[in-house]
Structure formats: C-alpha cells, structure tokens
Design a protein around this motif. Structure first.
Motif, short mmCIF file in Angstrom:
data_model
loop_
_atom_site.label_atom_id
_atom_site.label_comp_id
_atom_site.label_asym_id
_atom_site.label_seq_id
_atom_site.Cartn_x
_atom_site.Cartn_y
_atom_site.Cartn_z
N CYS A 21 -12.20 0.84 0.76
CA CYS A 21 -11.05 1.74 0.85
C CYS A 21 -11.46 2.97 1.66
O CYS A 21 -12.38 3.69 1.27
CB CYS A 21 -10.59 2.15 -0.55
SG CYS A 21 -9.24 3.35 -0.56
N THR A 45 -5.83 -0.91 -2.52
CA THR A 45 -6.91 -1.80 -2.08
C THR A 45 -7.14 -2.91 -3.08
O THR A 45 -7.41 -4.06 -2.70
CB THR A 45 -8.20 -1.00 -1.85
OG1 THR A 45 -7.93 0.07 -0.93
CG2 THR A 45 -9.30 -1.88 -1.29
N TRP A 105 -7.60 -0.46 3.53
CA TRP A 105 -8.69 -1.42 3.41
C TRP A 105 -9.39 -1.73 4.74
O TRP A 105 -8.82 -1.63 5.82
CB TRP A 105 -8.16 -2.72 2.82
CG TRP A 105 -6.82 -3.12 3.40
CD1 TRP A 105 -6.54 -3.62 4.63
CD2 TRP A 105 -5.55 -2.99 2.74
NE1 TRP A 105 -5.19 -3.83 4.80
CE2 TRP A 105 -4.57 -3.46 3.65
CE3 TRP A 105 -5.16 -2.55 1.47
CZ2 TRP A 105 -3.20 -3.49 3.32
CZ3 TRP A 105 -3.82 -2.58 1.16
CH2 TRP A 105 -2.85 -3.05 2.07
N SER A 118 0.85 -1.20 0.00
CA SER A 118 0.00 0.00 0.00
C SER A 118 0.88 1.24 0.00
O SER A 118 1.92 1.28 0.66
CB SER A 118 -0.94 0.02 1.21
OG SER A 118 -0.24 0.07 2.43
#
Length: 226
Positions: free
Chosen positions: A120, A143, A64, A57
């Motif tokens: 998200c 996500t 998430w 990420s």
C-alpha cells in the motif's frame, strides 16, 4: 444524465454464476503445504493481478503495487526472515499450544512457483483523498480488498494462495527495499495445488473452530441481540 451504454445490468446473476461466486468464497483456503512445482500460465497470473486491480478503493486511489518475487536469493532471505519471526511467535504460546503451533506448516515460500507482495502506497492520491479525510487507514482497507479479490479469482482458476503474515516488518522492508511510505500488506505464496482441505486447516487441526454467525450479529448498538 448518465449514458445508458456505460451501465451494466443490476439484476441478480444466473443461478450458476451466483453459485460459483459463493463456492469460491466458501471453498477458499489458505494454502501452505499443497503447492505443486508447475508454473502458472502467464495469462492466468495476469487475470489474477487484474482481479486484484479491480478491487474497490477509497477515492479510487488504487494504493496497491504488486511485487512479484521469483529470484531464489530473495526468497531465501524471505524464508530466513520468516523462520526467525516464527521462532519468536512460537515462544509466545503456552506449552499446550506450542507443540501444535510448531507442527503446523505456515508458509510455502520456497515451494510455491510465485511469491507476491501486495503493498500500500500511503502517498498515493496526494495529501487529501476523497473519502479518506477522516480515516487515514482506508487506503490499507482498500489494499486488503485487492488481496481478497485476487484470492477468490485464484480459487476460481484452481490456483492456491497462502498468506504469510509472520514477519518482522523491518526485515521484509529491508529485503524488498520498500520506501518509507509503502507498507507491505500481504505476502502471498501462489501456485497450483495437489488438493485443498475440505475445511480450513486450522479447524481441521483443532486450533480453532468457526464462530456461530448468530453470536456475531447485533442490532443498532453493540451487544444488542437482534
């Protein structure tokens, strides 16, 4: 200086481990109609969620959340929302495609033991996030990486996953009571399966074929053949 005890080997996997990764990738399928009613063992489902949570990420923001949906009443509302949106979708295709579209099962909402909505949180990490300063949508991309991680882990566990994308956003938000800053990225049906198609179902049904990868590779600038 990096603590060497915190490092992992950088070399290739063993042949068997490498082949297993590629097998999961190439035999992953979008499951719609092959779900079995058997429950998923909690330890397996925990591993799937942990695989998703280990996705990359941007800025390590981990945007998430995982909404696990088992209540029949909520699922009934989701199924009704899908049905309405699916009728709208069918009407957008020309007659030659509409019959085939209507014949393809596109969800397993009531059949799959577990429904999971991966969302998200667009406020996660605050107003300024490392790596997101010039592209706000990188949280959405992150996500989707979590979705793919879960999907590949599920394939390795012998679990089927189907992504249901045919919803009006407002309907899904209302049913799941999502706050404004949270986006529903993927609604997944998850469960054991009786079988998997040897090729993507839409290809098997004649809807589309896989594009030759050589037609998708450019060199340096768009459209320039390598």
């Amino acid at each position: 200086m990096t603590d060497e005890t915190s490092l992992v080997p950088v070399g290739p996997f063993s042949n068997a481990d490498r082949d297993a990764v590629y097998r999961a990738i190439t035999t992953r399928r979008d499951v719609r109609s092959q779900f079995l009613p058997d429950p998923i063992a909690p330890d397996i489902f925990d591993r799937l969620l942990m695989a998703a949570h280990h996705a990359p990420s941007v800025g390590f923001m981990q945007p998430w959340n995982f909404l696990v949906i088992t209540d029949p009443g909520v699922r009934g509302q989701i199924k009704a929302a899908f049905t309405g949106a699916n009728e709208e979708a069918a009407a957008q295709f020309p007659d030659a495609r509409r019959a085939l579209y209507s014949d393809i099962k596109l969800e397993g909402i009531t059949e799959a033991p577990i429904n999971l909505c991966i969302t998200c949180d667009r406020d996660r990490g605050g107003p300024v996030v490392l790596g997101r300063t010039h592209n706000r949508d990188t949280d959405l991309y992150s996500t989707v990486c979590a979705v793919q991680n879960l999907w590949l882990a599920a394939r390795a566990e012998g679990i089927g996953v189907g992504w249901v994308s045919i919803f009006n956003d407002a309907d899904l938000r209302a049913i799941l009571k999502l706050p404004d800053h949270v986006v529903p990225v993927a609604y997944l049906c998850i469960g054991h399966v009786a079988e998997l198609h040897a090729e993507p179902e839409l290809q098997a049904r004649g809807w589309a074929t896989r594009t030759d990868i050589n037609d998708l590779i450019f060199a340096d600038t768009w459209g320039n053949a390598p």
